[in-house]
Design a protein around this motif. Sequence first.
Motif, PDB file in Angstrom:
ATOM      1  N   GLY A 197       0.786  -1.228   0.000  1.00  0.00           N
ATOM      2  CA  GLY A 197       0.000   0.000   0.000  1.00  0.00           C
ATOM      3  C   GLY A 197       0.817   1.275   0.000  1.00  0.00           C
ATOM      4  N   VAL A 198       2.124   1.166  -0.276  1.00  0.00           N
ATOM      5  CA  VAL A 198       2.977   2.357  -0.298  1.00  0.00           C
ATOM      6  C   VAL A 198       2.832   3.101  -1.621  1.00  0.00           C
ATOM      7  CG1 VAL A 198       5.356   3.197  -0.162  1.00  0.00           C
ATOM      8  CG2 VAL A 198       4.605   1.281   1.272  1.00  0.00           C
ATOM      9  N   GLY A 199       2.639   2.343  -2.689  1.00  0.00           N
ATOM     10  CA  GLY A 199       2.568   2.950  -4.011  1.00  0.00           C
ATOM     11  C   GLY A 199       1.226   3.581  -4.301  1.00  0.00           C
ATOM     12  N   ASN A 200       1.253   4.634  -5.092  1.00  0.00           N
ATOM     13  CA  ASN A 200       0.039   5.257  -5.615  1.00  0.00           C
ATOM     14  C   ASN A 200       0.396   5.967  -6.917  1.00  0.00           C
ATOM     15  OD1 ASN A 200       1.178   7.818  -4.939  1.00  0.00           O
ATOM     16  ND2 ASN A 200       0.338   7.637  -2.861  1.00  0.00           N
ATOM     17  N   ALA A 201      -0.559   6.641  -7.513  1.00  0.00           N
ATOM     18  CA  ALA A 201      -0.344   7.259  -8.816  1.00  0.00           C
ATOM     19  C   ALA A 201       0.798   8.270  -8.792  1.00  0.00           C
ATOM     20  CB  ALA A 201      -1.625   7.928  -9.289  1.00  0.00           C
ATOM     21  N   THR A 202       0.928   9.024  -7.710  1.00  0.00           N
ATOM     22  CA  THR A 202       1.966  10.060  -7.646  1.00  0.00           C
ATOM     23  C   THR A 202       3.343   9.492  -7.314  1.00  0.00           C
ATOM     24  OG1 THR A 202       1.433  10.484  -5.319  1.00  0.00           O
ATOM     25  CG2 THR A 202       0.309  11.832  -6.968  1.00  0.00           C
ATOM     26  N   ARG A 203       3.385   8.368  -6.602  1.00  0.00           N
ATOM     27  CA  ARG A 203       4.669   7.792  -6.198  1.00  0.00           C
ATOM     28  C   ARG A 203       5.166   6.710  -7.157  1.00  0.00           C
ATOM     29  NH1 ARG A 203       2.535   6.515  -0.333  1.00  0.00           N
ATOM     30  NH2 ARG A 203       2.322   8.600   0.536  1.00  0.00           N
ATOM     31  N   ASP A 204       4.340   6.332  -8.110  1.00  0.00           N
ATOM     32  CA  ASP A 204       4.649   5.198  -8.967  1.00  0.00           C
ATOM     33  C   ASP A 204       5.989   5.365  -9.686  1.00  0.00           C
ATOM     34  OD1 ASP A 204       3.630   2.630  -9.943  1.00  0.00           O
ATOM     35  OD2 ASP A 204       3.644   3.598 -11.908  1.00  0.00           O
ATOM     36  N   ARG A 205       6.191   6.524 -10.308  1.00  0.00           N
ATOM     37  CA  ARG A 205       7.436   6.756 -11.038  1.00  0.00           C
ATOM     38  C   ARG A 205       8.645   6.750 -10.106  1.00  0.00           C
ATOM     39  NH1 ARG A 205       7.766  11.647 -15.284  1.00  0.00           N
ATOM     40  NH2 ARG A 205       6.223  10.252 -16.233  1.00  0.00           N
ATOM     41  N   MET A 206       8.485   7.353  -8.934  1.00  0.00           N
ATOM     42  CA  MET A 206       9.584   7.387  -7.967  1.00  0.00           C
ATOM     43  C   MET A 206       9.962   5.991  -7.498  1.00  0.00           C
ATOM     44  SD  MET A 206      10.180   7.150  -4.412  1.00  0.00           S
ATOM     45  CE  MET A 206       8.669   7.656  -3.580  1.00  0.00           C
ATOM     46  N   LEU A 207       8.945   5.159  -7.210  1.00  0.00           N
ATOM     47  CA  LEU A 207       9.213   3.793  -6.747  1.00  0.00           C
ATOM     48  C   LEU A 207       9.902   2.969  -7.831  1.00  0.00           C
ATOM     49  CD1 LEU A 207       5.861   3.099  -4.875  1.00  0.00           C
ATOM     50  CD2 LEU A 207       8.124   3.304  -3.829  1.00  0.00           C
ATOM     51  N   LYS A 208       9.473   3.138  -9.073  1.00  0.00           N
ATOM     52  CA  LYS A 208      10.120   2.416 -10.166  1.00  0.00           C
ATOM     53  C   LYS A 208      11.557   2.880 -10.352  1.00  0.00           C
ATOM     54  CE  LYS A 208       6.072   1.060 -12.838  1.00  0.00           C
ATOM     55  NZ  LYS A 208       5.351   1.120 -14.128  1.00  0.00           N
ATOM     56  N   THR A 209      11.797   4.176 -10.158  1.00  0.00           N
ATOM     57  CA  THR A 209      13.157   4.703 -10.266  1.00  0.00           C
ATOM     58  C   THR A 209      14.043   4.133  -9.164  1.00  0.00           C
ATOM     59  OG1 THR A 209      12.373   6.770 -11.261  1.00  0.00           O
ATOM     60  CG2 THR A 209      14.567   6.798 -10.274  1.00  0.00           C
ATOM     61  N   VAL A 210      13.517   4.089  -7.942  1.00  0.00           N
ATOM     62  CA  VAL A 210      14.284   3.517  -6.822  1.00  0.00           C
ATOM     63  C   VAL A 210      14.590   2.051  -7.092  1.00  0.00           C
ATOM     64  CG1 VAL A 210      14.197   2.891  -4.376  1.00  0.00           C
ATOM     65  CG2 VAL A 210      13.366   5.130  -5.118  1.00  0.00           C
ATOM     66  N   GLY A 211      13.604   1.302  -7.598  1.00  0.00           N
ATOM     67  CA  GLY A 211      13.832  -0.104  -7.927  1.00  0.00           C
ATOM     68  C   GLY A 211      14.905  -0.263  -8.991  1.00  0.00           C
ATOM     69  N   ASN A 212      14.875   0.592 -10.012  1.00  0.00           N
ATOM     70  CA  ASN A 212      15.888   0.528 -11.071  1.00  0.00           C
ATOM     71  C   ASN A 212      17.276   0.846 -10.533  1.00  0.00           C
ATOM     72  OD1 ASN A 212      13.956  -0.100 -13.005  1.00  0.00           O
ATOM     73  ND2 ASN A 212      13.644   2.026 -13.626  1.00  0.00           N
ATOM     74  N   VAL A 213      17.362   1.875  -9.685  1.00  0.00           N
ATOM     75  CA  VAL A 213      18.664   2.264  -9.114  1.00  0.00           C
ATOM     76  C   VAL A 213      19.209   1.146  -8.230  1.00  0.00           C
ATOM     77  CG1 VAL A 213      19.808   3.850  -7.515  1.00  0.00           C
ATOM     78  CG2 VAL A 213      18.223   4.739  -9.242  1.00  0.00           C
ATOM     79  N   LEU A 214      18.354   0.577  -7.385  1.00  0.00           N
ATOM     80  CA  LEU A 214      18.787  -0.531  -6.532  1.00  0.00           C
ATOM     81  C   LEU A 214      19.283  -1.704  -7.375  1.00  0.00           C
ATOM     82  CD1 LEU A 214      16.016  -0.603  -3.772  1.00  0.00           C
ATOM     83  CD2 LEU A 214      18.470  -0.266  -3.392  1.00  0.00           C
ATOM     84  N   ALA A 215      18.556  -2.016  -8.452  1.00  0.00           N
ATOM     85  CA  ALA A 215      18.947  -3.130  -9.313  1.00  0.00           C
ATOM     86  C   ALA A 215      20.311  -2.886  -9.943  1.00  0.00           C
ATOM     87  CB  ALA A 215      17.887  -3.331 -10.403  1.00  0.00           C
ATOM     88  N   VAL A 216      20.536  -1.673 -10.434  1.00  0.00           N
ATOM     89  CA  VAL A 216      21.813  -1.343 -11.083  1.00  0.00           C
ATOM     90  C   VAL A 216      22.958  -1.358 -10.072  1.00  0.00           C
ATOM     91  CG1 VAL A 216      23.103   0.486 -12.250  1.00  0.00           C
ATOM     92  CG2 VAL A 216      20.771  -0.030 -12.964  1.00  0.00           C
ATOM     93  N   VAL A 217      22.736  -0.738  -8.907  1.00  0.00           N
ATOM     94  CA  VAL A 217      23.798  -0.663  -7.888  1.00  0.00           C
ATOM     95  C   VAL A 217      24.168  -2.052  -7.381  1.00  0.00           C
ATOM     96  CG1 VAL A 217      24.330   0.135  -5.546  1.00  0.00           C
ATOM     97  CG2 VAL A 217      23.243   1.689  -7.177  1.00  0.00           C
ATOM     98  N   LEU A 218      23.169  -2.873  -7.082  1.00  0.00           N
ATOM     99  CA  LEU A 218      23.436  -4.226  -6.594  1.00  0.00           C
ATOM    100  C   LEU A 218      24.150  -5.061  -7.661  1.00  0.00           C
ATOM    101  CD1 LEU A 218      20.122  -5.046  -4.694  1.00  0.00           C
ATOM    102  CD2 LEU A 218      22.401  -4.843  -3.680  1.00  0.00           C
ATOM    103  N   THR A 219      23.687  -4.984  -8.900  1.00  0.00           N
ATOM    104  CA  THR A 219      24.321  -5.753  -9.973  1.00  0.00           C
ATOM    105  C   THR A 219      25.767  -5.328 -10.148  1.00  0.00           C
ATOM    106  OG1 THR A 219      22.202  -5.988 -11.126  1.00  0.00           O
ATOM    107  CG2 THR A 219      24.186  -6.364 -12.413  1.00  0.00           C
ATOM    108  N   ALA A 220      26.003  -4.010 -10.231  1.00  0.00           N
ATOM    109  CA  ALA A 220      27.363  -3.507 -10.424  1.00  0.00           C
ATOM    110  C   ALA A 220      28.252  -3.866  -9.232  1.00  0.00           C
ATOM    111  CB  ALA A 220      27.330  -1.997 -10.624  1.00  0.00           C
ATOM    112  N   GLY A 221      27.719  -3.718  -8.011  1.00  0.00           N
ATOM    113  CA  GLY A 221      28.513  -4.007  -6.826  1.00  0.00           C
ATOM    114  C   GLY A 221      28.927  -5.460  -6.732  1.00  0.00           C
ATOM    115  N   PHE A 222      27.988  -6.373  -6.976  1.00  0.00           N
ATOM    116  CA  PHE A 222      28.314  -7.798  -6.894  1.00  0.00           C
ATOM    117  C   PHE A 222      29.214  -8.244  -8.049  1.00  0.00           C
ATOM    118  CE2 PHE A 222      24.453  -8.224  -4.122  1.00  0.00           C
ATOM    119  CZ  PHE A 222      25.100  -8.812  -3.040  1.00  0.00           C
TER     120      PHE A 222
END
Length: 235
Positions: A197-222
């Motif tokens: 229930g954290v996501g909504n129409a206004t936060r959707d883009r931000m949450l997807k951006t955070v997910g993308n950044v986490l994915a890139v950082v974790l992949t690059a780090g490992f």
Amino acid sequence: MALATRTDRRSSMTRTLWDSSVGKKTIMAVSGLIMLGYLVVHMLGNLKIFFGSDEFNHYAHWLRTLGEPFLHYEWALWIVRVVLVAAVVLHAVSAYQLSRRDIRARPNAYVHRKARASYATRTMRWGGIILALFIVWHILDLTTGTVHPGGFQAGHPYQNVLDTFSTWYGNVIYIVAVLAVGLHVQHGFWSAAQTLGVGNATRDRMLKTVGNVLAVVLTAGFVSVPVAVMTGVVN
């Protein structure tokens, strides 16, 4: 009698939560976030290998003495392991049961795949299988030493890591698994936010951006660790 009734009621509520699709999705979300937190900490710990063998080995020893003298040697590490195993099992079982439930509800496969579905979304199932197999291999390689390619040395993780990433198959297995982690996190973070229930129409883009950044950082780090060993940066 009152105590028994209260206990039965709690048991019934737990069972109802587990049996419902919403309950399973909530369990998947919470267990996924637990594993994500572990991955971030684990990646940061892995990067200590760039500071030399003494630093890396000392970090591994510190993990085993964490919480002393209140906790005994390795107790904190075993608590983390138990929580992680529980999270992995609950996540996997919930995902499998939801998948089976979805198949039963729609026995005929869609003729046309949803155009807006991302590659990460479509590969979540296979990514989960790859990660489950990798976890088993990773434990047998760098925790128990059962399938370790060199002479496994307990208490010398720096040398053990060098042994693993000095083999072509060790690098292939690890990098493929890390790429699967990145795809899983990319979609999973956003999905967990929606479920909780954290996501909504206004936060959707931000949450997807955070997910993308986490994915890139974790992949690059490992991935940086096996690449550093292969190129001789870490030796």
